[in-house]
Scaffold this active site. Sequence first.
Site, PDB file in Angstrom:
ATOM      1  N   ASP A 337       0.831  -1.210   0.000  1.00  0.00           N
ATOM      2  CA  ASP A 337       0.000   0.000   0.000  1.00  0.00           C
ATOM      3  C   ASP A 337       0.865   1.260   0.000  1.00  0.00           C
ATOM      4  O   ASP A 337       0.351   2.354  -0.239  1.00  0.00           O
ATOM      5  CB  ASP A 337      -0.967   0.018   1.191  1.00  0.00           C
ATOM      6  CG  ASP A 337      -0.260  -0.199   2.516  1.00  0.00           C
ATOM      7  OD1 ASP A 337       0.381  -1.260   2.670  1.00  0.00           O
ATOM      8  OD2 ASP A 337      -0.329   0.671   3.388  1.00  0.00           O
ATOM      9  N   ASN A 338       2.135   1.115   0.277  1.00  0.00           N
ATOM     10  CA  ASN A 338       3.044   2.262   0.267  1.00  0.00           C
ATOM     11  C   ASN A 338       3.927   2.249  -0.977  1.00  0.00           C
ATOM     12  O   ASN A 338       4.936   2.938  -1.024  1.00  0.00           O
ATOM     13  CB  ASN A 338       3.939   2.255   1.516  1.00  0.00           C
ATOM     14  CG  ASN A 338       3.141   2.506   2.783  1.00  0.00           C
ATOM     15  OD1 ASN A 338       2.078   3.127   2.729  1.00  0.00           O
ATOM     16  ND2 ASN A 338       3.628   2.036   3.906  1.00  0.00           N
TER      17      ASN A 338
HETATM   18  P1  AMP Z   1       0.782   3.802   6.907  1.00  0.00           P
HETATM   19  O1  AMP Z   1       1.470   2.745   7.674  1.00  0.00           O
HETATM   20  O2  AMP Z   1       0.969   5.186   7.462  1.00  0.00           O
HETATM   21  O3  AMP Z   1       1.069   3.720   5.435  1.00  0.00           O
HETATM   22  O4  AMP Z   1      -0.767   3.549   7.085  1.00  0.00           O
HETATM   23  C1  AMP Z   1      -1.400   2.345   6.795  1.00  0.00           C
HETATM   24  C2  AMP Z   1      -2.867   2.594   6.752  1.00  0.00           C
HETATM   25  O5  AMP Z   1      -3.323   3.086   8.000  1.00  0.00           O
HETATM   26  C3  AMP Z   1      -3.322   3.600   5.719  1.00  0.00           C
HETATM   27  O6  AMP Z   1      -4.554   3.206   5.252  1.00  0.00           O
HETATM   28  C4  AMP Z   1      -3.414   4.879   6.526  1.00  0.00           C
HETATM   29  O7  AMP Z   1      -4.220   5.859   5.954  1.00  0.00           O
HETATM   30  C5  AMP Z   1      -3.948   4.345   7.841  1.00  0.00           C
HETATM   31  N1  AMP Z   1      -3.616   5.199   8.967  1.00  0.00           N
HETATM   32  C6  AMP Z   1      -2.416   5.370   9.537  1.00  0.00           C
HETATM   33  N2  AMP Z   1      -2.481   6.227  10.567  1.00  0.00           N
HETATM   34  C7  AMP Z   1      -3.769   6.607  10.651  1.00  0.00           C
HETATM   35  C8  AMP Z   1      -4.486   7.499  11.513  1.00  0.00           C
HETATM   36  N3  AMP Z   1      -3.888   8.160  12.503  1.00  0.00           N
HETATM   37  N4  AMP Z   1      -5.806   7.642  11.302  1.00  0.00           N
HETATM   38  C9  AMP Z   1      -6.418   6.973  10.314  1.00  0.00           C
HETATM   39  N5  AMP Z   1      -5.811   6.126   9.484  1.00  0.00           N
HETATM   40  C10 AMP Z   1      -4.501   5.951   9.645  1.00  0.00           C
HETATM   41 MG    MG Z   2       0.721   4.399   3.739  1.00  0.00          MG
END
Ligand code: AMP
Ligand code: MG
Length: 585
Positions: A337-338
């Site tokens: 997803d990243n």
């Molecule tokens: P990440 O690890 O930051 O790439 O996030 C993985 C998933 O979690 C993605 O769908 C993000 O949008 C979601 N996400 C991460 N942090 C938050 C947050 N504080 N509130 C809502 N969604 C989050």
């Molecule tokens: Mg992400």
Amino acid sequence: MALSLSYFLPKLAVCLMILIILCIARTDSEHSCDDNESRLKYTLNESSHCRSVTDSDKHLIGSLEDWSFANSLLLDTFPIDKEKKNYVREVKDAIFSVVLPTPLQTPVKLVAVAHPVLEDILDLHPNVTKSEYFLAFVSGNTILADSTPLSHRYGGHQFGDWANQLGDGRAHLLGEYVNRKGERWELQLKGSGLTPYSRRGDGKAVLRSSVREFLCSEAMFYLGIPTSRAVSLVVSNDPVWRDQFYDGHPKIERAAVVLRLARSWFRIGSLEILAHKKETSLLRKVTDFVIEQYFPTIDPTDKNKYLALFSEIISQTADLIARWMAVGFAHGVMNTDNFSLLSITIDYGPFGFLDKYVPSFIPNTSDDEGRYSYQNQPDIGIFNMNQLRAALWSLMDREQKRQSEVVLRGYVDIYKRRFMELFRAKLGLFGLSEQDEYIVALLLKIMEDTKADFTMTFRQMADLNLRDIENDDIADELWALKDLHAHEQWQEWSQRYADRIHENGDEDTDQHRRDRMNAVNPRYILRNWMAESAIRKAEKDDFSEVRTLLQILQNPFEKQEIAEISGYAGTPPDWAKKIRVSCSS
Ligand code: AMP
Ligand code: MG
């Protein structure tokens, strides 16, 4: 498939153990952001006067009122979630949900602006940043008339496992801007509130992670690495609870918002969710869109277009990861997803640049197994490409599926070739020579054994004249090379290196080689301690170091007085060893 890339990096450990970490902070508070009242509470920004106005600014737009988004291709092309209420749910048969950012509750402050992004991409005059309207726009507190904010539905493999629906949990795509060069850019707020994809998160982003994303995306751009960009950083006093190290010590932090840009925010996970949910016609639609918009070399009528797309992404991803390796960058969370379909670096979280050359370096303290260590990145690229292949599976016929395996196998060669090209350039070498792989591998081994500083080893190598290398004469100020010099294989290496430089030919002078090397080996990278020092000040409301760092990192190959005084090209301070960066953001 056994495709280890340990070839270049001695002692490469392949860790493919499964680790499941939910990198989102939990929050007890649930609130709706359905109401779109524009709460315009701000202080005038301090950061808009970073640049003086010149005659060449005449083509720039002087007021945000005169600036507008283009007609949205995304809205015109894709089905939108029928549910308009904003609550966490599983979304089906849609690519985006319409959802408004949640205005911040306390006064907001614009604390940093990346002027080249503002001017060269958004065509906006620096004076624009002084207006309250701009501040409201970049903080998500107001929505421009022609904007329909969207959150994107995507899935992904996190730490090796299918994680189902993820999506923009705290990001809002405000619109698409077509600039005077005809480039279409998607503008996205991060940290702008709850969406249907927020899962258990609060939709917010804290100041420290926002500073890191803001600075690093710009730093990467100036290092010549494909990346999303960031234009602004806004901070508020809205409280955000975070247990930074997941050790039962939650603290209140400040909410911040970054306005970031990419040509497209589609990820591998954008296709994966559609493949997993068997929404095949939508999968085809998104894939066709990506081909038509971003891969002009692929003929949209070609029956092998999906294979061609896969092949292009393989080669661009191999190139991207080789580039990361060449500047000592570890992304930290290479979940699918990243991972952008355009192979740009996105979603800066617990990333890190190498200080000492330790190939097993794990930037993210939450990554217990080191799945996303620096040295594992090329292999994780293969894992991610395999997931992309699985996502495209239903679009391919039997022969194309078979071919896709061959294409996937090609990743290793493309990666190795790019890696060698980049490291040859780092060493100032022309052409190809059989011994190059040995020269690079032995140097890396010596660097690993001596824990030499990755960045400054290559940078200082340019300061050696050919005669210095032959005579093994290293000046005292070349501190990073002094570490290597003590190694038992240094003499062997430097003789080989000197012989190889001779192969560049007589026209290649020390000065020419130095200039070439200094153009590819940065003097300044965003070391963790530099980011941390700026963050500590920012948390006390002093953003001067964030702005100084931005300025320095916009010119990472040039020696700069302020950077030298700050020790940015020196050994990291002792306290840097204690810095920990986690998924918490
Ligand atoms: P990440 O690890 O930051 O790439 O996030 C993985 C998933 O979690 C993605 O769908 C993000 O949008 C979601 N996400 C991460 N942090 C938050 C947050 N504080 N509130 C809502 N969604 C989050
Ligand atoms: Mg992400």
